[in-house]
Scaffold this motif. Structure first.
Motif, PDB file in Angstrom:
ATOM      1  N   GLN A 119      -2.971   3.332   4.678  1.00 38.49           N
ATOM      2  CA  GLN A 119      -3.560   2.376   3.740  1.00 38.49           C
ATOM      3  C   GLN A 119      -4.857   1.793   4.309  1.00 38.49           C
ATOM      4  OE1 GLN A 119      -0.608  -0.625   3.043  1.00 38.49           O
ATOM      5  NE2 GLN A 119       0.626   0.663   1.656  1.00 38.49           N
ATOM      6  N   GLN A 120      -4.802   1.403   5.579  1.00 42.98           N
ATOM      7  CA  GLN A 120      -5.973   0.804   6.198  1.00 42.98           C
ATOM      8  C   GLN A 120      -7.133   1.791   6.273  1.00 42.98           C
ATOM      9  OE1 GLN A 120      -6.395  -2.360   6.884  1.00 42.98           O
ATOM     10  NE2 GLN A 120      -8.508  -1.940   7.549  1.00 42.98           N
ATOM     11  N   ASP A 148      -3.880  -8.852  -3.048  1.00 44.32           N
ATOM     12  CA  ASP A 148      -2.943  -8.239  -2.094  1.00 44.32           C
ATOM     13  C   ASP A 148      -3.486  -6.853  -1.758  1.00 44.32           C
ATOM     14  OD1 ASP A 148      -0.899  -7.046  -0.678  1.00 44.32           O
ATOM     15  OD2 ASP A 148       0.690  -7.642  -2.074  1.00 44.32           O
ATOM     16  N   GLN A 149      -4.310  -6.773  -0.707  1.00 43.47           N
ATOM     17  CA  GLN A 149      -5.003  -5.523  -0.404  1.00 43.47           C
ATOM     18  C   GLN A 149      -4.051  -4.386  -0.024  1.00 43.47           C
ATOM     19  OE1 GLN A 149      -8.799  -4.534  -0.181  1.00 43.47           O
ATOM     20  NE2 GLN A 149      -8.103  -5.656  -1.998  1.00 43.47           N
ATOM     21  N   LYS A 150      -2.905  -4.701   0.556  1.00 43.43           N
ATOM     22  CA  LYS A 150      -1.937  -3.645   0.867  1.00 43.43           C
ATOM     23  C   LYS A 150      -1.378  -3.044  -0.425  1.00 43.43           C
ATOM     24  CE  LYS A 150       1.155  -3.965   4.083  1.00 43.43           C
ATOM     25  NZ  LYS A 150       0.817  -2.775   4.864  1.00 43.43           N
ATOM     26  N   LYS A 164      -1.999   0.791  -1.848  1.00 40.95           N
ATOM     27  CA  LYS A 164      -0.906   1.671  -2.261  1.00 40.95           C
ATOM     28  C   LYS A 164      -1.173   2.231  -3.658  1.00 40.95           C
ATOM     29  CE  LYS A 164       4.056   1.789  -3.282  1.00 40.95           C
ATOM     30  NZ  LYS A 164       5.347   1.064  -3.235  1.00 40.95           N
ATOM     31  N   SER A 181       1.204   1.892   6.345  1.00 44.34           N
ATOM     32  CA  SER A 181       0.206   0.836   6.539  1.00 44.34           C
ATOM     33  C   SER A 181      -1.041   1.353   7.244  1.00 44.34           C
ATOM     34  CB  SER A 181       0.812  -0.335   7.311  1.00 44.34           C
ATOM     35  OG  SER A 181       1.305   0.096   8.564  1.00 44.34           O
TER      36      SER A 181
END
Length: 824
Positions: free
Chosen positions: A522-523, A785-787, A791, A519
């Motif tokens: 990802q950010q 869904d930005q996460k 990914k 995470s």
């Protein structure tokens, strides 16, 4: 000079510390540019910096070529009509590891490296993917320490500089050399005569052999200009040699003395037009002749140069294929096959059998197109007039080849007609792709699908006849230019996570795969993309005075404007999105900025009309408050390498929507995916291989396959039925046809509508529309869904190692050229 100490010289002048760099820049400013720091403008500092960077390449460049002679290394010569190398300064600084100290030195001088870089003109040596691929190939040849030289034309003007006025493409001169080019070395001592016209004289030599001599006609001089091509973090610096046309006689003194100055310099002007402008649209007979002249001009000079270099250390032409490999980048240089035969037969007096064996073992050919109209053919009459000896040789190649075909297939006349180098219908023409295939030992397509279609459809007869000659080598892009240089923000993030070895070994990117679920990474990945989007938004505001929202989805299609690339399909989608937002304020879709860029060939009216429609649609969207903040359409003019380097790092969605079976490979698709853009694409070209490697779940696939398109055409495709059966699509086409986007000229787009509805929709725009819109909806769901999006984007970057041009060149080196790095 007896007290000259080279080590002291290197320390004082070629040192790499900031103080040394400052000294070098100031010296160049004064003694080369002729300015001092008080009178110098920004471009003077750019020139001085370019010269001192070039200085630090020269010794490596010279030692590279000394090592080739010393070791007798086999070399590859890459012949291409285009080399889109873009800007040279930053690429050189990064490749020789010189950038950070340069940046510091300039800072101490009160200068900003980034600002200076923006002043450099792109080298206008091409107009599309062919030239960008050639530039990547040359970068990889040097980075892999392979002995190689590129040959092309030093165009004084590029294709054109594109401006948009009232939505229309306007072509302006692209004089990229106006301020000088510090990266090139003129070689006035390297000059070759190139002949056109004249006649062929046949005679009997003292040994009783029949000989030919090409005499009379007109001569043009080809003068060499050399540009160093450095590898990344290696001592190898290879050469790009470009030819400039010079008149064999400056002017007619008699005409000059009689006061007729125009006639006195007429021949000089005509001769030097050969390298004046990038090869033109060849639909007019005059342009067709100029294009053929350009092709032979650079081919003749290049082969004379190659043979001169070969004969400096070799004497037996039987060794030629063991010492040199010549790669034809498409059919533009294919006239080099009869040219090498001419030289071996007429100048060096080899027998036909030996000359042909040497020629076929020396040449290899890369095909870049499946489109019949893009497969070059030249009228026999034109060749007989301009290159009479070559036409004789082509006839003889064809005669001998067809005798062999006849021996194996004695009763198949239609096979002979299909395989002949001479097309008989509609006036005799020489099929240059057939000539390239027959005259080469290897023929490659540039993606798995493309190569399969070449072997099974386009050149199936030749594949059956030469089963071992056809291979696939999928295109690649250089990670140095298209990630490390173009996207320093993402490059730094990647290097911080896995080290910097990926720049030279793209396989290292696979180490990012576990981080796709992290995470924090990802950010940081999303933040890097947001920073690039903000930078592009600033550039669009600065150059176009247009505001775009960096928090919107950046949806990008950047490529040459052509019907098969289907910018028109994208326009239909944009209008659909516009209508849905207008009529349903609650329509659930992310805010979106659609960015298009690309040039149309000047004579390609449908492509130019598409550009105008894009800009008309953009104007309507801009003026409608109902979609403000939710949908934006921007057409960025004058797409070139530097513009691509600005757009690609910011792209989140990559539109690769060509009609399946028509795009040979594509390299823009690779660059965008490498930079973390997800692809929305058809199963065409290299899209198929990208999808396989990044995973179908991380690729938005839509549209008919190449096989399905062929089947639909066989059974009878009716685009009007598609139009009538889809109310949204029907409404969109009616709006275009009835002047909604061109109220001042309602019939402006009747030609587009007519092509779609009444002339067969050859490129299957309407056939793929519904599937395209479904794919867009799937994309929107993931983007919310930005996460999950992060990914998928990380996995796109992590799985692009196959598409390194280093892998492409290594395959050429092993499968085609049989070359290795020399032992120094």
């Amino acid at each position: 000079m007896s007290n000259f100490d080279p080590d002291t010289f290197k320390h004082d002048y070629l040192g790499t510390e900031p103080d040394d760099i400052q000294l070098s820049i100031n010296n160049r400013l004064v003694y080369t540019i002729g300015k001092d720091p008080y009178t110098a403008v920004a471009h003077d500092w750019l020139q001085a910096l370019s010269y001192i960077t070039r200085d630090r390449l020269i010794e490596r460049w010279m030692e590279t070529h000394r090592s080739y002679y010393r070791t007798g290394a086999k070399r590859v010569y890459y012949l291409s009509m285009e080399f889109l190398i873009g800007r040279s300064l930053n690429n050189a600084l990064l490749n020789i590891g010189f950038r950070e100290n340069c940046e510091e030195a300039l800072k101490q001088l009160g200068l900003d490296l980034e600002e200076l870089q923006q002043l450099e003109y792109d080298a206008a040596l091409g107009n599309g993917g062919l030239g960008r691929l050639a530039a990547c190939i040359m970068d990889s040849i040097s980075t892999l320490d392979l002995p190689g030289t590129g040959y092309g034309i030093r165009y004084e003007y590029g294709m054109f500089r594109q401006a948009i006025e009232d939505g229309k493409q306007i072509e302006l001169p692209e004089n990229w050399l106006a301020a000088g080019n510090p990266w090139e070395f003129p070689r006035p001592e390297v000059v070759y005569k190139v002949r056109f016209g004249g006649q062929v004289m046949e005679y009997q030599a003292p040994d009783g052999q029949r000989r030919h001599s090409w005499i009379e006609g007109d001569e043009v001089l080809a003068m060499a200009y050399d540009t160093p091509i450095p590898g990344f973090h290696t001592e190898t610096v290879n050469n790009l040699r470009l030819w400039s046309a010079k008149a064999s006689h400056d002017f007619d003194l008699e005409c000059f003395n009689q006061g007729d100055y125009i006639r006195a310099v007429a021949d000089k002007t005509i001769s030097e037009n050969l390298s004046k402008v990038l090869y033109p649209d060849d639909r007019s007979s005059e342009n067709q002749e100029l294009r053929l002249r350009q092709q032979y001009f650079f081919v003749s000079a290049s082969l004379q140069d190659i043979l001169r270099r070969f004969l400096q250390i070799n004497s037996d032409f039987q060794d030629l294929p063991e010492k040199i490999a010549i790669q034809l980048n498409d059919t533009h240089p294919a006239i080099s096959i009869p040219e090498l035969m001419r030289l071996l037969l007429d100048e060096y007096h080899l027998q036909w059998r030996d000359a042909w064996d040497i020629t076929t073992r020396t040449f290899s050919y890369t095909n870049h197109t499946l489109l019949p109209e893009a497969l070059e053919s030249w009228p026999v009459g034109l060749l007989e007039r301009l290159l009479p000896r070559h036409m004789q040789i082509i006839y003889e190649i064809n005669r001998r080849f067809l005798l062999t075909v006849t021996h194996l297939h004695p009763d198949d006349i239609t096979l002979l007609q299909r395989m002949s180098l001479i097309e008989e219908e509609g006036g005799k023409k020489v099929r240059m792709a057939h000539l390239a295939i027959v005259g080469s030992h290897k023929v490659n397509g540039v993606s798995e699908l493309h190569s399969n279609l070449l072997q099974e459809k386009t050149f199936s007869d030749f594949h059956e006849f030469f089963p071992d000659r056809f291979i696939n080598i999928t295109n690649g892009v250089t990670p140095r230019r298209w990630l490390n240089e173009a996207n320093p923000i993402l490059s730094q993030l990647i290097s911080g996570a896995i080290g910097s070895e990926w720049i030279k070994d793209l396989g290292q990117l696979e180490r990012l795969q576990p981080l796709a679920d992290d995470s924090e990474f990802q950010q940081r990945f999303l933040e890097a993309k947001r920073a690039n989007k903000a930078r592009l938004a600033d550039l669009i505001m600065f150059y176009m005075r247009v505001t775009v929202d960096p928090d919107s989805l950046f949806d990008v299609q950047i490529k040459r404007i052509h019907e098969y690339k289907r910018q028109m399909l994208n326009v239909l989608r944009i209008i659909a999105l516009y209508l849905r937002i207008c009529e349903n304020p609650d329509y659930d879709a992310p805010a979106r900025t659609v960015i298009l860029a690309g040039k149309s060939a000047p004579g390609y009216q449908m492509a130019k009309l598409t550009i105008r429609l894009i800009n008309d649609v953009a104007s309507i969207i801009d003026s409608d408050p109902a979609v403000a903040g939710r949908l934006k359409l921007v057409f960025i003019p004058n797409y070139d390498v530097s513009t691509a380097c600005d757009i690609i790092p910011a792209a989140e969605l990559s539109q690769q929507i060509s009609t399946a079976g028509m795009e040979a490979s594509g390299t823009g698709n690779m660059k965008l995916a490498l930079n973390g853009a997800l692809t929305m694409g058809t199963l065409d070209g290299a899209n198929i291989e990208i999808r396989e490697r990044v995973g179908p779940e991380n690729f938005f696939t839509f549209g008919l396959t190449a096989e399905e398109i062929q089947k639909k055409r066989r059974l009878g495709y009716d685009p009007h039925q598609v139009y009538e059966s889809d109310p949204e699509l029907k409404r969109i086409i009616d709006m275009i046809g009835q002047g909604y986007f061109s109220p001042e000229e309602p019939k402006r787009y009747h030609t587009i509508v007519d092509n779609l509805l009444h002339k067969g929709d050859h490129f299957m725009v309407l056939a793929d529309y519904h599937s395209y819109m479904e794919s867009d909806a799937q994309m929107c769901a993931l983007y919310r869904d930005q996460k999950a999006w992060a990914k998928a984007a990380i996995l796109n970057t992590a799985n692009m190692s196959h598409f390194s041009c280093d892998r492409t060149v290594q395959e050429y080196a092993e499968k085609v050229w049989s070359i290795k790095p020399p032992i120094r």
